[in-house]
Write an enzyme that holds these catalytic residues in place. Structure first.
Site, PDB file in Angstrom:
ATOM      1  N   THR A  17      45.853 125.892  61.126  1.00 22.85           N
ATOM      2  CA  THR A  17      44.924 127.000  60.881  1.00 22.85           C
ATOM      3  C   THR A  17      44.353 126.995  59.470  1.00 22.85           C
ATOM      4  OG1 THR A  17      46.096 128.355  62.481  1.00 22.85           O
ATOM      5  CG2 THR A  17      44.733 129.529  60.923  1.00 22.85           C
ATOM      6  N   SER A  62      49.622 121.590  64.867  1.00 20.35           N
ATOM      7  CA  SER A  62      50.985 121.099  64.647  1.00 20.35           C
ATOM      8  C   SER A  62      51.816 121.068  65.929  1.00 20.35           C
ATOM      9  CB  SER A  62      51.687 121.893  63.553  1.00 20.35           C
ATOM     10  OG  SER A  62      52.131 123.134  64.037  1.00 20.35           O
ATOM     11  N   SER A  63      51.327 121.655  67.008  1.00 27.13           N
ATOM     12  CA  SER A  63      52.037 121.509  68.286  1.00 27.13           C
ATOM     13  C   SER A  63      51.979 120.057  68.762  1.00 27.13           C
ATOM     14  CB  SER A  63      51.419 122.414  69.347  1.00 27.13           C
ATOM     15  OG  SER A  63      51.550 123.750  68.942  1.00 27.13           O
ATOM     16  N   GLN A 282      72.967 130.720  68.861  1.00 32.33           N
ATOM     17  CA  GLN A 282      71.673 131.357  69.143  1.00 32.33           C
ATOM     18  C   GLN A 282      71.353 132.436  68.109  1.00 32.33           C
ATOM     19  OE1 GLN A 282      71.619 132.629  73.302  1.00 32.33           O
ATOM     20  NE2 GLN A 282      72.432 130.649  73.923  1.00 32.33           N
ATOM     21  N   CYS A 283      72.373 132.862  67.352  1.00 33.65           N
ATOM     22  CA  CYS A 283      72.119 133.818  66.260  1.00 33.65           C
ATOM     23  C   CYS A 283      71.405 133.074  65.140  1.00 33.65           C
ATOM     24  CB  CYS A 283      73.428 134.375  65.709  1.00 33.65           C
ATOM     25  SG  CYS A 283      74.363 135.315  66.901  1.00 33.65           S
TER      26      CYS A 283
HETATM   27  N1  ASP Z   1      48.676 126.315  66.126  1.00 33.45           N
HETATM   28  C1  ASP Z   1      48.563 126.226  64.688  1.00 33.45           C
HETATM   29  C2  ASP Z   1      49.378 125.009  64.251  1.00 33.45           C
HETATM   30  O1  ASP Z   1      50.563 125.084  64.146  1.00 33.45           O
HETATM   31  C3  ASP Z   1      49.029 127.470  64.048  1.00 33.45           C
HETATM   32  C4  ASP Z   1      48.989 127.454  62.552  1.00 33.45           C
HETATM   33  O2  ASP Z   1      48.475 126.600  61.908  1.00 33.45           O
HETATM   34  O3  ASP Z   1      49.520 128.419  61.989  1.00 33.45           O
HETATM   35  O4  ASP Z   1      48.787 123.984  63.995  1.00 33.45           O
END
Ligand code: ASP
Length: 349
Positions: A17, A62-63, A282-283
């Site tokens: 972003t 970044s996904s 998981q905590c």
């Molecule tokens: N979907 C975006 C990413 O991780 C979200 C971000 O940049 O905050 O690339």
């Protein structure tokens, strides 16, 4: 390296972003070109340091981050290590904690700052958090002690006025500007009027040791979260995924799991076969202590090892890193118990 010269920072733009700019005519978010960076962040011209840039083409969300791109980042840092005093990586927030964790293991003997940052709003948006994050990240990457040594010689994430150890960080907020937390480690610096560093919490590597870059990963790992009612057939199929070498098992509380006989038996069978199973709670805060309750002791007996107070991001990238170097299951278990870059609290081991 001369101490009186201007520091040099390499700014690496991977995507996310932060690098988007709202097209004033269409309103659509578009990736910016680094050549235009200075125009959109004119404050960068006032820095008392040299800033060079490197851009991923095309920039990625970044996904879509991958171990091969972590290796690319390590190549860029390694190739430019002598020329720059610090590195700032602009990265999407979604998987930033994974990248920061991975880099902390891949950059052995790192003795210069590598600061990851990004933003929740594009740098071109009126209320953007990107400008502050970027400007302060560069300042931290360039910061030196009076003797010329870097103030923060480790992989960190800077976000919303806080500098955090990268391999302790988790993205915890998809909406607010404070997107990251290190639940089990203190903040390394707070940026207010001044940047106040918590010197005692920052790693102190030996700068005489040369940087040793690593590039290999084995992704035959899985994250398995337990829940009340989890079925035997599901556990069984996970434990028998072809090629699977390691599991980050997310347990309850201080590292507990259901006491069902079949579960303990199947886990034991799997660890005997050579599967490495790491217990992470998981905590978000606190540590695994398998000796504390009956429900944790069974896991110990089944050959499950403790991830202590590691994050899931750190445990999974560390496993991929160790497996990528061809270590035997026994050696991986041993190395998981070793703290490489401050990723868990050694005193609780
Ligand atoms: N979907 C975006 C990413 O991780 C979200 C971000 O940049 O905050 O690339």
């Amino acid at each position: 390296m001369q101490e009186d010269r201007k520091p040099a920072v390499l700014l690496i733009y991977t995507g996310g972003t932060i690098g988007m700019i709202e097209n004033p005519e269409t309103g659509a978010l578009e990736s910016f070109n680094f050549e235009h960076l200075m125009n959109h962040v004119p404050e960068l011209k006032r820095f008392n340091c040299h800033i060079a840039t490197y851009q991923f083409t095309p920039p990625i969300d970044s996904s879509d981050m991958e171990p091969s791109l972590w290796a690319k980042l390590v190549h860029i840092i390694n190739d430019n290590y002598e020329r720059f005093d610090g590195f700032v990586i602009l990265h999407g927030t979604d998987t930033m904690a994974y990248t920061a964790s991975a880099l902390s293991f891949m950059l052995e003997n790192l003795s210069k700052p590598v600061v990851l940052t990004g933003s929740q709003l594009p740098i071109g948006a009126l209320r953007t958090d990107g400008k502050e994050n970027l400007i302060t990240a560069i300042e931290i990457a360039a910061a030196k002690h009076p003797d010329g040594s870097p103030v923060v010689p480790e992989v960190t994430i800077f976000f919303e006025n806080c500098l955090l150890r990268g391999n302790r960080t988790t993205k915890s907020n998809a909406e607010g500007f404070k997107a990251f937390n290190t639940f089990n480690y203190p903040v390394l610096a707070h940026a207010g009027i001044h940047i106040n560093y918590a010197y005692d919490h920052i790693l102190k590597p030996d700068p005489s040791r040369p940087l040793k870059p690593h590039f290999l990963f084995d992704t035959n790992v899985i994250i398995l979260s337990l829940f009340p009612g989890i079925q035997e057939a599901i556990i069984d199929s996970v434990l028998h995924v072809p090629g699977l070498k390691a599991i980050v098992m997310r347990t309850f509380g201080s590292g507990n799991a259901p006491q069902k006989e079949w579960l303990v038996k199947k886990l034991k069978e799997a660890t005997d076969r050579g599967l490495v199973i790491v217990n992470i709670s998981q905590c978000l805060s606190g540590s695994v202590e398998m000796g504390r309750y009956e429900t944790g002791i069974h896991l110990l007996e089944a050959g499950v090892i403790s991830g202590y107070d590691s994050t899931v991001e750190s445990a999974v990238t560390k496993l991929m890193f160790l497996l990528g170097h061809g270590l035997s299951p026994e050696e991986v278990r041993k190395q998981m118990n070793r703290c490489f870059a401050g990723e868990f609290t050694e005193s609780i081991r």
